[in-house]
Scaffold this motif. Structure first.
Motif, PDB file in Angstrom:
ATOM      1  N   ASP A 207       6.981   8.399  -3.547  1.00 31.10           N
ATOM      2  CA  ASP A 207       8.152   7.774  -4.173  1.00 31.10           C
ATOM      3  C   ASP A 207       7.781   6.547  -4.986  1.00 31.10           C
ATOM      4  O   ASP A 207       8.499   6.177  -5.927  1.00 31.10           O
ATOM      5  CB  ASP A 207       9.188   7.395  -3.098  1.00 31.10           C
ATOM      6  N   SER A 208       6.689   5.895  -4.626  1.00 33.67           N
ATOM      7  CA  SER A 208       6.252   4.719  -5.376  1.00 33.67           C
ATOM      8  C   SER A 208       4.742   4.640  -5.399  1.00 33.67           C
ATOM      9  O   SER A 208       4.058   5.204  -4.528  1.00 33.67           O
ATOM     10  CB  SER A 208       6.822   3.434  -4.755  1.00 33.67           C
ATOM     11  N   GLU A 209       4.228   3.921  -6.371  1.00 31.77           N
ATOM     12  CA  GLU A 209       2.786   3.725  -6.483  1.00 31.77           C
ATOM     13  C   GLU A 209       2.247   2.969  -5.287  1.00 31.77           C
ATOM     14  O   GLU A 209       1.186   3.319  -4.734  1.00 31.77           O
ATOM     15  CB  GLU A 209       2.482   2.973  -7.780  1.00 31.77           C
ATOM     16  N   LEU A 210       2.982   1.943  -4.846  1.00 29.77           N
ATOM     17  CA  LEU A 210       2.536   1.155  -3.705  1.00 29.77           C
ATOM     18  C   LEU A 210       2.444   2.017  -2.444  1.00 29.77           C
ATOM     19  O   LEU A 210       1.479   1.923  -1.678  1.00 29.77           O
ATOM     20  CB  LEU A 210       3.482  -0.027  -3.473  1.00 29.77           C
ATOM     21  N   GLU A 211       3.437   2.857  -2.237  1.00 29.20           N
ATOM     22  CA  GLU A 211       3.419   3.739  -1.078  1.00 29.20           C
ATOM     23  C   GLU A 211       2.199   4.663  -1.112  1.00 29.20           C
ATOM     24  O   GLU A 211       1.547   4.896  -0.090  1.00 29.20           O
ATOM     25  CB  GLU A 211       4.702   4.570  -1.042  1.00 29.20           C
ATOM     26  N   ALA A 212       1.874   5.180  -2.302  1.00 27.50           N
ATOM     27  CA  ALA A 212       0.711   6.055  -2.448  1.00 27.50           C
ATOM     28  C   ALA A 212      -0.575   5.301  -2.139  1.00 27.50           C
ATOM     29  O   ALA A 212      -1.464   5.808  -1.438  1.00 27.50           O
ATOM     30  CB  ALA A 212       0.665   6.617  -3.866  1.00 27.50           C
ATOM     31  N   PHE A 213      -0.699   4.082  -2.645  1.00 26.96           N
ATOM     32  CA  PHE A 213      -1.896   3.281  -2.400  1.00 26.96           C
ATOM     33  C   PHE A 213      -2.063   2.945  -0.916  1.00 26.96           C
ATOM     34  O   PHE A 213      -3.154   3.041  -0.354  1.00 26.96           O
ATOM     35  CB  PHE A 213      -1.850   1.989  -3.207  1.00 26.96           C
ATOM     36  N   LEU A 214      -0.973   2.551  -0.262  1.00 28.44           N
ATOM     37  CA  LEU A 214      -1.028   2.192   1.149  1.00 28.44           C
ATOM     38  C   LEU A 214      -1.453   3.387   2.000  1.00 28.44           C
ATOM     39  O   LEU A 214      -2.279   3.262   2.917  1.00 28.44           O
ATOM     40  CB  LEU A 214       0.324   1.664   1.615  1.00 28.44           C
ATOM     41  N   ALA A 215      -0.885   4.545   1.675  1.00 26.04           N
ATOM     42  CA  ALA A 215      -1.242   5.749   2.433  1.00 26.04           C
ATOM     43  C   ALA A 215      -2.719   6.063   2.268  1.00 26.04           C
ATOM     44  O   ALA A 215      -3.416   6.386   3.246  1.00 26.04           O
ATOM     45  CB  ALA A 215      -0.382   6.925   1.974  1.00 26.04           C
ATOM     46  N   TYR A 216      -3.207   5.969   1.064  1.00 29.70           N
ATOM     47  CA  TYR A 216      -4.609   6.287   0.800  1.00 29.70           C
ATOM     48  C   TYR A 216      -5.531   5.286   1.499  1.00 29.70           C
ATOM     49  O   TYR A 216      -6.545   5.666   2.103  1.00 29.70           O
ATOM     50  CB  TYR A 216      -4.877   6.285  -0.701  1.00 29.70           C
ATOM     51  N   GLY A 237      -0.225  -1.079 -11.692  1.00 30.79           N
ATOM     52  CA  GLY A 237      -1.369  -0.559 -10.960  1.00 30.79           C
ATOM     53  C   GLY A 237      -2.183  -1.621 -10.246  1.00 30.79           C
ATOM     54  O   GLY A 237      -2.388  -1.546  -9.021  1.00 30.79           O
ATOM     55  N   ILE A 238      -2.675  -2.605 -10.989  1.00 37.00           N
ATOM     56  CA  ILE A 238      -3.521  -3.628 -10.373  1.00 37.00           C
ATOM     57  C   ILE A 238      -2.726  -4.490  -9.389  1.00 37.00           C
ATOM     58  O   ILE A 238      -3.197  -4.754  -8.265  1.00 37.00           O
ATOM     59  CB  ILE A 238      -4.227  -4.471 -11.452  1.00 37.00           C
ATOM     60  N   PRO A 239      -1.516  -4.962  -9.735  1.00 34.96           N
ATOM     61  CA  PRO A 239      -0.731  -5.704  -8.739  1.00 34.96           C
ATOM     62  C   PRO A 239      -0.495  -4.914  -7.454  1.00 34.96           C
ATOM     63  O   PRO A 239      -0.588  -5.465  -6.351  1.00 34.96           O
ATOM     64  CB  PRO A 239       0.580  -5.986  -9.477  1.00 34.96           C
ATOM     65  N   ASN A 240      -0.223  -3.626  -7.556  1.00 35.76           N
ATOM     66  CA  ASN A 240      -0.013  -2.820  -6.355  1.00 35.76           C
ATOM     67  C   ASN A 240      -1.305  -2.608  -5.579  1.00 35.76           C
ATOM     68  O   ASN A 240      -1.291  -2.506  -4.342  1.00 35.76           O
ATOM     69  CB  ASN A 240       0.615  -1.478  -6.720  1.00 35.76           C
ATOM     70  N   ALA A 241      -2.414  -2.530  -6.277  1.00 32.97           N
ATOM     71  CA  ALA A 241      -3.697  -2.447  -5.584  1.00 32.97           C
ATOM     72  C   ALA A 241      -3.946  -3.724  -4.795  1.00 32.97           C
ATOM     73  O   ALA A 241      -4.373  -3.676  -3.628  1.00 32.97           O
ATOM     74  CB  ALA A 241      -4.825  -2.200  -6.582  1.00 32.97           C
ATOM     75  N   ILE A 242      -3.675  -4.864  -5.402  1.00 36.78           N
ATOM     76  CA  ILE A 242      -3.853  -6.147  -4.707  1.00 36.78           C
ATOM     77  C   ILE A 242      -2.917  -6.230  -3.503  1.00 36.78           C
ATOM     78  O   ILE A 242      -3.318  -6.681  -2.418  1.00 36.78           O
ATOM     79  CB  ILE A 242      -3.623  -7.309  -5.684  1.00 36.78           C
ATOM     80  N   ARG A 243      -1.661  -5.804  -3.665  1.00 35.40           N
ATOM     81  CA  ARG A 243      -0.724  -5.800  -2.538  1.00 35.40           C
ATOM     82  C   ARG A 243      -1.259  -4.918  -1.403  1.00 35.40           C
ATOM     83  O   ARG A 243      -1.107  -5.231  -0.224  1.00 35.40           O
ATOM     84  CB  ARG A 243       0.639  -5.302  -3.004  1.00 35.40           C
TER      85      ARG A 243
END
Length: 483
Positions: A207-216, A237-243
């Motif tokens: 549903d969101s980029e952040l959710e995908a990053f956290l799961a991975y 992308g980069i802000p969500n990676a940092i989060r």
């Protein structure tokens, strides 16, 4: 299980074999050389590669009943010849330059000494195997050189010209210096590191980029490289990676190798912005990886622009060697055994000087400077010659013979490059692992002067002929009317 590649040959090899059989020449012993005429991609050298697969091919060389039935169905081959093929196997000798070795034009990479009917059959497969892997290994060397110590990952399987090109191309790329491959079969078959991150589809499936990053990140904390350009690299992308990295730290999850990957956009600009954002967030050791149709020229350009990328994913342009899709190796008759047991040298003439072959049974002597360990030149001699490194050695350009250099005795060392692989049909050589060959290749390149390694207009390393070989060549040229 070894692959049976016996029919991986051009049809005319088989018709010539039948001709030798019918002319009662099956036992006539010959020498063939496999060599190339020009360094690929404007490089200053090439990397010899593919010997392990050549060995596998020779060891499994035989005609099974299905092969026999197929050849009979063509209506071309004599029953006596068909019956002869039933007991066919390789009984000759093969000398070759070890894999990972730096090589130069016009010197034999493989020397086959065998009955002519055997030496003729193996031509096509030898060229197919050595040409392809030597090309990709050389291309990989260029890419790795451009990366200046950064990690380079090969991931061209989906763009390779078929499964074999993807598999053996990955092998050659590893030998050329890549850090790992996306090709899982190459990892299994050759015991090389397999690497990879995730696709845009992973991000898009959540549903969101952040959710995908956290799961991975939670699934793969030891290799958490996040693809940041699915939507907006800098704003999302980069802000969500940092989060994500922050959240992992808050949850007490230690990240091993972590960072970001970019697959589009202005990589020089984006990488510099990404580095600033990651550093400000405290992630100074984050990997900044890039892909997107990279090759050695683009990597060099990005380096000059100050790109902060420290890991490179190279696919299509590496696995296909897009600047030069063929290595250009050839396989030529060099000598025939006379009735007295001595070799009769043979030469192929041409109006193009570079296509005139070097005759006879030969050996390559690599000449190194003792102080620096660098290659001074390669010295091609008749196999019977054994230069003494304690004596002065005068070498000259075989085309412009007035160009001469004298190496003083004791100032240089010699190494014979062609080593025995098969003797009278028996394997006498054990291939190193791919990762061991990769290290050999790295050390080999250190024996080159910097001027010969540069990507554009490299200095040429000369392959000189001994007096005896040059005189043999000159005599044959005169005899056949071109002297």
């Amino acid at each position: 299980m070894a692959r049976d590649l016996t029919l991986l040959t051009d049809f005319y090899e088989l018709t010539m074999m039948q001709g030798y059989y019918l002319c009662h020449k099956t036992e006539e012993e010959v020498i063939f050389d496999m060599f190339y005429r020009k360094n690929p991609m404007g490089n200053g050298f090439a990397i010899c590669c593919g010997l392990a697969q050549l060995i596998e091919y020779i060891r499994n060389l035989h005609f099974n009943e299905d092969d026999i039935d197929y050849l009979r169905s063509l209506g071309v081959f004599d029953e006596g010849f068909i019956d002869y093929l039933r007991g066919f196997h390789f009984t000759g000798s093969i000398y070759a330059v070890p894999e990972g070795t730096v090589v130069f034009p016009r010197e034999p990479l493989v020397k086959v000494i065998a009955p002519v009917i055997q030496a003729q059959l193996v031509e096509t497969a030898i060229l197919n195997i050595i040409n392809h892997q030597s090309l990709i290994a050389t291309k990989a060397c260029r890419v790795v050189y451009a990366a200046k110590g950064d990690s380079v990952m090969e991931f061209g399987l989906r763009r390779a010209q078929g499964p074999d090109a993807g598999l053996y191309g990955a092998r050659a790329a590893m030998i050329g210096g890549c850090s790992g491959s996306s090709n899982v079969m190459a990892g299994r078959d050759f015991s090389v590191p397999v690497l990879g991150t995730h696709a845009h589809s992973w991000v898009m499936s959540f549903d969101s980029e952040l959710e995908a990053f956290l799961a991975y990140a939670r699934i793969y904390p030891d290799n958490c490289i996040l693809l940041v350009d699915t939507y907006d690299t800098l704003k999302s992308g980069i802000p969500n990676a940092i989060r994500t990295f922050d959240r992992m730290r808050e949850e007490g999850i230690s990240l091993g190798r972590y960072g970001i990957r970019m697959d589009s956009g202005d990589l020089a600009y984006l990488s510099k912005r990404a580095k600033r954002m990651l550093d400000e967030a405290g992630y100074t050791n984050a990997v900044i990886s890039a892909s997107n149709d990279l090759n050695e020229d683009l990597i060099s350009s990005l380096k000059m622009q100050g790109a902060t990328i420290n890991s490179w994913g190279v696919g299509t342009n590496l696995i296909t060697s897009e600047t030069q899709p063929s290595f250009g190796g050839v396989y030529k008759l060099a000598a025939v055994r006379g009735e007295d047991g001595k070799w009769i040298p043979k030469i192929k003439l041409s109006e193009n000087t570079e296509k005139i072959t070097n005759p006879g049974d030969k050996q390559i002597h690599r000449i190194y400077d003792k102080k620096s360990g660098k290659i001074l030149c390669d010295y091609l001699t008749l196999a019977e010659e054994h230069p003494d490194p304690e004596r002065d050695l005068m070498v000259f350009d075989p085309q412009d013979t007035w160009k001469k250099t004298c190496f003083r005795g004791g100032s240089y060392r010699l190494r014979e490059l062609l080593i025995p692989i098969f003797r009278e049909g028996k394997l006498v050589y054990e291939s190193p692992s791919v990762m061991e060959i990769r290290e050999i290749c790295r050390k080999e390149q250190e024996t080159l002067w910097d001027e010969s390694r540069r990507l554009r207009n490299p200095h040429e390393v000369y392959v000189d002929l001994s007096d005896k070989l040059w005189e043999c060549r000159r005599r044959l040229l005169t005899e056949y009317g071109q002297g």
